[in-house]
Design an enzyme around this catalytic site. Structure first.
Site, PDB file in Angstrom:
ATOM      1  N   CYS A  12      62.820  66.430  54.180  1.00 18.04           N
ATOM      2  CA  CYS A  12      62.306  66.541  52.804  1.00 18.04           C
ATOM      3  C   CYS A  12      62.588  67.938  52.416  1.00 18.04           C
ATOM      4  CB  CYS A  12      60.664  66.303  53.051  1.00 18.04           C
ATOM      5  SG  CYS A  12      59.826  67.499  54.077  1.00 18.04           S
ATOM      6  N   HIS A  41      58.354  69.753  63.231  1.00 12.95           N
ATOM      7  CA  HIS A  41      58.315  69.030  64.386  1.00 12.95           C
ATOM      8  C   HIS A  41      59.182  68.191  64.776  1.00 12.95           C
ATOM      9  CE1 HIS A  41      53.440  69.628  64.295  1.00 12.95           C
ATOM     10  NE2 HIS A  41      54.200  70.630  64.781  1.00 12.95           N
ATOM     11  N   HIS A  74      54.689  74.472  58.504  1.00 16.10           N
ATOM     12  CA  HIS A  74      52.962  73.821  58.576  1.00 16.10           C
ATOM     13  C   HIS A  74      51.911  74.646  58.065  1.00 16.10           C
ATOM     14  CE1 HIS A  74      55.618  71.812  61.818  1.00 16.10           C
ATOM     15  NE2 HIS A  74      55.082  70.848  61.148  1.00 16.10           N
ATOM     16  N   HIS A 124      46.394  69.414  64.722  1.00 14.04           N
ATOM     17  CA  HIS A 124      47.546  69.531  64.374  1.00 14.04           C
ATOM     18  C   HIS A 124      47.743  70.976  63.517  1.00 14.04           C
ATOM     19  CE1 HIS A 124      50.909  68.755  61.316  1.00 14.04           C
ATOM     20  NE2 HIS A 124      51.150  67.942  62.104  1.00 14.04           N
ATOM     21  N   GLU A 126      49.148  72.016  60.854  1.00 15.90           N
ATOM     22  CA  GLU A 126      48.755  72.140  59.553  1.00 15.90           C
ATOM     23  C   GLU A 126      47.171  72.219  59.260  1.00 15.90           C
ATOM     24  OE1 GLU A 126      48.790  69.241  55.305  1.00 15.90           O
ATOM     25  OE2 GLU A 126      50.450  69.127  56.778  1.00 15.90           O
ATOM     26  N   THR A 164      48.761  66.842  54.740  1.00 15.55           N
ATOM     27  CA  THR A 164      49.887  66.333  53.881  1.00 15.55           C
ATOM     28  C   THR A 164      50.678  64.888  54.274  1.00 15.55           C
ATOM     29  OG1 THR A 164      51.520  67.918  54.393  1.00 15.55           O
ATOM     30  CG2 THR A 164      50.295  68.541  52.801  1.00 15.55           C
ATOM     31  N   CYS A 194      51.841  64.516  50.834  1.00 15.61           N
ATOM     32  CA  CYS A 194      53.099  64.709  50.103  1.00 15.61           C
ATOM     33  C   CYS A 194      54.095  63.589  49.523  1.00 15.61           C
ATOM     34  CB  CYS A 194      54.111  65.859  50.900  1.00 15.61           C
ATOM     35  SG  CYS A 194      55.042  65.019  52.262  1.00 15.61           S
ATOM     36  N   SER A 222      55.347  64.798  65.918  1.00 19.40           N
ATOM     37  CA  SER A 222      55.708  64.679  64.059  1.00 19.40           C
ATOM     38  C   SER A 222      54.642  63.479  63.710  1.00 19.40           C
ATOM     39  CB  SER A 222      57.199  64.310  63.920  1.00 19.40           C
ATOM     40  OG  SER A 222      57.107  63.946  62.578  1.00 19.40           O
ATOM     41  N   ASN A 224      54.097  62.837  60.500  1.00 24.31           N
ATOM     42  CA  ASN A 224      54.404  61.693  59.678  1.00 24.31           C
ATOM     43  C   ASN A 224      55.378  60.555  60.345  1.00 24.31           C
ATOM     44  OD1 ASN A 224      57.728  62.336  58.555  1.00 24.31           O
ATOM     45  ND2 ASN A 224      56.824  64.088  59.340  1.00 24.31           N
TER      46      ASN A 224
END
Length: 318
Positions: A12, A41, A74, A124, A126, A164, A194, A222, A224
């Protein structure tokens, strides 16, 4: 065997910016460059940078006084920034702007006297950074059961924010429960999950319908990428989250399988292509690319790196 290659997939804008930032920092200052936590990650990305001289640390005091330190995509808490200043470190910030947006929302709500319910995964990177912006005002909720256990004094002003990289469906379930229990709860003007996370999840939902197997390129840490594999399983597909073809074996597949391949937002395209090559070496494969949405998002480099990037661009053109 048919392979459906999903788009959008992989890096991204935030990951691209963070990786370019670390690459430029290594070229500008030379190794070692220290990075607070993993830059993104993904094990392939981390190992590649480790070979170039990046040193990934979990504590600021691991960095020698005056050293070069990069904050990962993050984000970090104000306490980590303060520690870097106290150690006289040359700090560069590769935080994704979409994560920064959540930090700013947390600061705003805390100043206005809200108790903030942060929807996210405990531990996490973030989440740790966001909670550090207003630790006295933020309560972490991971699921609907956490929401049911919440108790607040009458008149408490509530707002919610989200990590996100969550599953859109999971986040919406938690938000619905929050609104049921606390109808007056405030939400950010624009949702926090996101664009890239949503787009990759949408691709799995749509393109996995005709697949037997879902392969997600990404690392186990990771968030996501984990969500993408979970979406495949929710649709009763055999779903695997892998770092690359080294994690596969022939007995996981049949000759006539339809395989959907995607990649988390921190997974490089090289591992996608290596996986397709492995399948092609072991099966009679046809590849069909299918796109569900176009992406054209770019984030600027951290300001201290822009002159150096411009200088390198000029040198390459001359």
């Amino acid at each position: 065997m048919k392979v459906i290659l999903a788009a959008p997939r992989g890096f991204c804008a935030g990951v691209n910016m963070a990786i370019e930032s670390l690459d430029l920092t290594l070229r500008k200052f030379g190794p070692p460059v220290y990075v607070y936590h993993e830059i993104v990650h993904n094990q392939h990305v981390v190992e590649t940078f480790r070979e170039k001289g990046a040193v990934f640390v979990d504590h600021v005091d691991e960095v020698p006084d005056g050293g070069v330190l990069m904050f990962s995509a993050h984000g970090v808490s104000p306490e980590i920034r303060d520690q870097a200043r106290r150690r006289n470190l040359h700090a560069l910030d590769a935080t994704c702007p979409l994560v920064t947006k959540v930090h700013l929302e947390a600061i705003k709500y805390a100043k206005e006297g809200y108790t903030i319910l942060l929807i996210g995964h405990e531990g996490h990177d973030e989440v740790l950074g966001t909670m550090g912006e207003a630790p006295e005002a933020i309560v972490l909720v991971e699921d609907e059961d956490d929401v049911d256990r919440l108790e607040f004094a009458e008149g408490t002003k509530l707002a919610y924010l989200t990590q996100t990289t969550l599953s859109v469906d999971d986040a919406n379930r938690v938000i619905r429960r929050l609104r049921q229990r606390f109808p007056e709860i405030h939400s950010p003007p624009k949702e926090d999950i996101c664009y890239a996370t949503q787009n990759r999840q949408e691709a799995v939902k749509l393109l996995s319908e005709e697949a037997d197997v879902v392969l997600v390129l990404g690392s186990q840490n990771s968030s996501n990428s984990q969500r993408l594999a979970e979406l495949g399983r929710e649709r009763n597909k055999k779903s695997y989250l892998i770092d690359g073809p080294q994690d596969l074996s022939k007995d996981q597949f049949s000759d006539d399988d339809v395989i959907m391949i995607t990649a988390g937002a921190s997974a490089p395209e090289s591992v996608v292509q290596a996986t397709i090559e492995w399948l092609s070496d072991n099966f009679n494969v046809t590849v069909e690319s299918q796109s569900v949405r176009e992406e054209d998002v770019h984030f600027p480099l951290p300001k201290p790196l822009r002159p150096f990037a411009k200088q390198l661009a000029g040198e390459s053109q001359s």
